[in-house]
Structures are given as structure tokens and as C-alpha cells.
Write a protein that holds these residues in place. Structure first.
Motif, PDB file in Angstrom:
ATOM      1  N   TYR A 183       0.783  -1.158   0.217  1.00  0.00           N
ATOM      2  CA  TYR A 183       0.103  -0.123  -0.067  1.00  0.00           C
ATOM      3  C   TYR A 183       0.722   1.228  -0.042  1.00  0.00           C
ATOM      4  N   GLU A 184       1.855   1.362   0.847  1.00  0.00           N
ATOM      5  CA  GLU A 184       2.714   2.691   1.088  1.00  0.00           C
ATOM      6  C   GLU A 184       3.648   2.823  -0.495  1.00  0.00           C
ATOM      7  N   ASP A 185       3.717   1.876  -1.357  1.00  0.00           N
ATOM      8  CA  ASP A 185       4.223   2.058  -2.752  1.00  0.00           C
ATOM      9  C   ASP A 185       3.362   2.719  -3.433  1.00  0.00           C
ATOM     10  N   GLU A 186       2.092   2.738  -3.172  1.00  0.00           N
ATOM     11  CA  GLU A 186       1.118   3.363  -4.117  1.00  0.00           C
ATOM     12  C   GLU A 186       0.985   4.838  -3.721  1.00  0.00           C
ATOM     13  N   ALA A 187       1.799   5.322  -2.581  1.00  0.00           N
ATOM     14  CA  ALA A 187       1.543   6.753  -2.143  1.00  0.00           C
ATOM     15  C   ALA A 187       2.393   7.758  -2.933  1.00  0.00           C
ATOM     16  N   LEU A 188       1.786   8.815  -3.133  1.00  0.00           N
ATOM     17  CA  LEU A 188       2.573  10.003  -4.057  1.00  0.00           C
ATOM     18  C   LEU A 188       3.456  10.706  -2.935  1.00  0.00           C
ATOM     19  N   ASP A 189       4.557  11.504  -3.353  1.00  0.00           N
ATOM     20  CA  ASP A 189       5.399  12.182  -2.413  1.00  0.00           C
ATOM     21  C   ASP A 189       5.773  13.259  -3.201  1.00  0.00           C
ATOM     22  N   PHE A 234     -10.629  20.944  -1.029  1.00  0.00           N
ATOM     23  CA  PHE A 234      -9.361  21.781  -1.494  1.00  0.00           C
ATOM     24  C   PHE A 234      -9.815  23.313  -1.560  1.00  0.00           C
ATOM     25  N   GLU A 235     -11.075  23.482  -0.872  1.00  0.00           N
ATOM     26  CA  GLU A 235     -11.205  24.991  -0.928  1.00  0.00           C
ATOM     27  C   GLU A 235     -10.108  25.732  -0.038  1.00  0.00           C
ATOM     28  N   ASN A 236      -9.860  26.927  -0.731  1.00  0.00           N
ATOM     29  CA  ASN A 236      -8.717  27.918  -0.366  1.00  0.00           C
ATOM     30  C   ASN A 236      -7.279  27.259  -0.145  1.00  0.00           C
ATOM     31  N   GLY A 237      -7.233  26.103  -1.296  1.00  0.00           N
ATOM     32  CA  GLY A 237      -5.731  25.596  -1.261  1.00  0.00           C
ATOM     33  C   GLY A 237      -5.464  25.034   0.202  1.00  0.00           C
ATOM     34  N   GLY A 238      -4.116  25.016   0.313  1.00  0.00           N
ATOM     35  CA  GLY A 238      -3.409  24.535   1.557  1.00  0.00           C
ATOM     36  C   GLY A 238      -2.151  23.690   1.428  1.00  0.00           C
ATOM     37  N   ILE A 239      -1.621  22.990   2.048  1.00  0.00           N
ATOM     38  CA  ILE A 239      -0.480  22.329   1.957  1.00  0.00           C
ATOM     39  C   ILE A 239      -0.790  20.846   2.587  1.00  0.00           C
ATOM     40  N   ILE A 240      -0.204  20.030   1.470  1.00  0.00           N
ATOM     41  CA  ILE A 240      -0.346  18.552   1.851  1.00  0.00           C
ATOM     42  C   ILE A 240       1.257  18.082   2.521  1.00  0.00           C
ATOM     43  N   ASN A 241       0.788  17.811   3.717  1.00  0.00           N
ATOM     44  CA  ASN A 241       2.235  17.213   4.651  1.00  0.00           C
ATOM     45  C   ASN A 241       2.287  15.808   4.519  1.00  0.00           C
ATOM     46  N   GLY A 242       3.471  15.398   4.195  1.00  0.00           N
ATOM     47  CA  GLY A 242       3.693  13.748   4.326  1.00  0.00           C
ATOM     48  C   GLY A 242       3.258  13.338   3.096  1.00  0.00           C
TER      49      GLY A 242
END
Length: 304
Positions: free
Chosen positions: A201-207, A296-304
């Protein structure tokens, strides 16, 4: 009598060729039926569905390494495998000759995910290897190989289908020689071995701390059946299609919505998402998804 071992769609044209060319397939071995979807319904593998449509006996051991005697008792002259999904036990390989249709140009990408890794790494070509089976994973001598170009437009679905047909044709051209034991096989160069282990599963994560190239190719390698994913505000989002954005001034993980476009910053620029699925919602083009979403309203930052 031939025993065929395979499970997913990749295996289907290969088995179908054997049947239609009147090779004596007397037993099909495939993975057990699995529970899928919200309704928790048992689903037969594509290979099982095909075998049953032709009235061929199906054997589905949970662990072949513990439950292989039935195959030996059939006394087949050959085992043909194509993306079966389990390692064949040594006792079986010591008793019955076996060949495998592997989805890479061996010795590159031994393992259960060779097609995915060719896409992950942005390779420009890959291919099929018809090989003898050995107990060590994908280590057998090579009977013949065939190369194919990987197009920029290819994802796992399109490339897997192309390779399946190549594998079918390669086996068709060689099976009489294999059955007659009248062929030459070339050992693999162990110094050139690389691996493509079955994905977790972790191999399917975006970074998004990695490059646009890395993330886009991860999406290609997991589409259309699995989808790459990321988590934002504790919500899982799967991505099935993307392209490099012309917007460059983004920090890694930074979300920007421009009209009906959803762009996320990577290490070296932006990646634009084209086809996504938020957990609990339908798969849809981003332009449609953005009409009613609030995640995703107002954007933001994806952490991790």
C-alpha cells in the motif's frame, strides 16, 4: 496434458490461445476468489471465468506451497504460468517442466510488479521474456525475449494489455519446441538483476517532495485499476491521470486551484491532476469534481 497457472486479465489472452489452438489444457490453477467492493461480494479471477466458460477444471489453493500434490497427480507434461501470483514450490518444479511468461526483459525487474516498475522509472522500452521456471524467483534460463516501446501515453492498463498479447504470441511461436524439449535457453546474467517486488500500500503513495516526473510516473504505473494516492485533511484521494503543469512557482505539497484546474507543487514544479477519486465519492474528471467539492477550498499544503 498442460496445466495453466494465471490470475489477472494479463493471463487471459495467453490461456485463450492455448485453448483455441487445441493444446490440451486439463487444469487451470488460479488464486482463490476474493471479496471485493462495498457489497463484499466474492469475485472470480478473470482466468477462472475463462476456464469455466470452456468447462476446464479449476484448482484454487490458498497456498500452493502447501497444496500442490493435486497438480502432480494430474501428471501433466508441462506447466505454463503467466502472472499467477504465488511461488511454485520446488517439489513441483522438480517433478514437472514449467515455463513462465514474464512481463519484463529479464534479468531486469524480477518479481511481481515488472510492468508497474517500468512505468514508475520512466523506461522507454520493456518487453516479455519466455523463460524456464526455477525455484528462485524469476531466475530461470531465457528461451526468447521480445521488446516493445513504452509510449508517453501508456499507463499500466494499456501497457499490460500490449504485453499480454506479445506474451501470447511468443508462447504460440515456441510452445511446440518447449513441449518437444527442442529449444535453447540462455542463463540470466546475475550481475544485471534488478527487482520489482509485489507492491504494498505504501508503494502506491504520492510524494510531493519528489519530482513531477516521479509522481506522474507513479500515477501511470497504478492506473486504471489501483490509483496512486495521497491524504489531505485526513481524506484519502486517489489519482488516476495527471500531466506536468505550466505553473512552476509552487512549494512541494502546495495546492492551487485555478478555475477548473487542480495543481499541486512538487520538488521541481507543479503536477496537474486530471482524474481523481475522493474516498466515498465517484471517480471523476477534476473539472467536474471541483464543481461541488469543499476539500480543496482555499488551497493548502499537503504534509507527508
Amino acid at each position: 496434458m498442460i496445466v495453466f497457472m494465471g490470475t489477472p486479465e494479463f493471463s487471459v489472452p495467453i490461456l485463450e490461445m492455448l485453448i483455441k489452438e487445441n493444446y490440451p489444457v486439463g487444469l487451470v490453477v488460479t488464486q482463490p476468489d476474493r471479496v471485493v467492493g462495498r457489497k463484499k461480494e466474492l469475485q472470480k479471477s478473470p482466468v477462472k471465468q475463462l476456464a469455466e466458460s470452456y468447462g476446464i477444471e479449476v484448482f484454487q489453493p490458498e497456498k500452493l506451497r502447501l497444496d500442490y500434490q493435486y497438480v502432480i497427480d494430474k501428471k501433466p507434461s508441462l506447466i505454463v504460468t503467466a502472472s499467477y501470483g504465488q511461488i511454485l514450490p520446488k517439489a513441483l518444479l522438480d517433478t514437472i517442466p514449467a515455463v513462465n511468461i514474464h512481463g519484463s526483459l529479464l534479468p531486469k525487474y524480477r518479481g511481481g510488479a515488472p510492468i508497474q516498475y517500468a512505468l514508475f522509472n520512466g523506461d522507454k522500452e520493456t518487453g516479455i521474456t519466455l523463460m524456464e521456471m526455477a525455484f528462485k524467483m524469476d531466475s530461470g534460463a531465457m528461451i526468447e525475449k521480445r521488446t516493445i516501446e513504452i509510449l508517453d501515453s501508456d499507463d499500466y492498463g494499456t501497457l499490460s494489455q500490449k504485453l499480454s498479447y506479445i506474451g501470447r504470441d511468443l508462447l504460440k511461436e515456441n510452445i511446440d519446441k518447449v513441449l518437444a524439449k527442442n529449444y535453447t535457453a540462455i542463463p540470466q546474467n546475475e550481475d544485471e538483476v534488478t527487482f520489482a517486488f509485489t507492491l504494498k500500500y505504501e508503494d502506491e503513495a504520492l510524494d510531493f517532495n519528489k519530482t513531477v516526473f516521479w509522481n506522474h510516473n507513479r500515477i501511470r504505473g497504478l492506473s486504471p485499476n489501483v490509483g496512486a494516492h495521497f491524504v489531505y485533511r485526513n481524506v484519502l484521494v486517489k489519482v488516476f491521470k495527471s500531466h506536468k503543469s505550466d505553473i512552476m512557482d509552487l512549494n512541494p505539497g502546495e495546492i492551487r486551484i485555478i478555475g477548473k484546474r487542480l495543481v499541486i507543487g512538487c520538488l521541481d514544479g507543479g503536477i496537474e491532476l486530471d482524474l481523481i477519486q475522493q474516498a466515498g465519492k465517484k471517480l471523476m474528471p477534476v473539472r467536474d469534481y471541483l464543481n461541488g467539492q469543499t476539500l480543496f477550498e482555499n488551497g493548502g499544503i499537503i504534509n507527508g
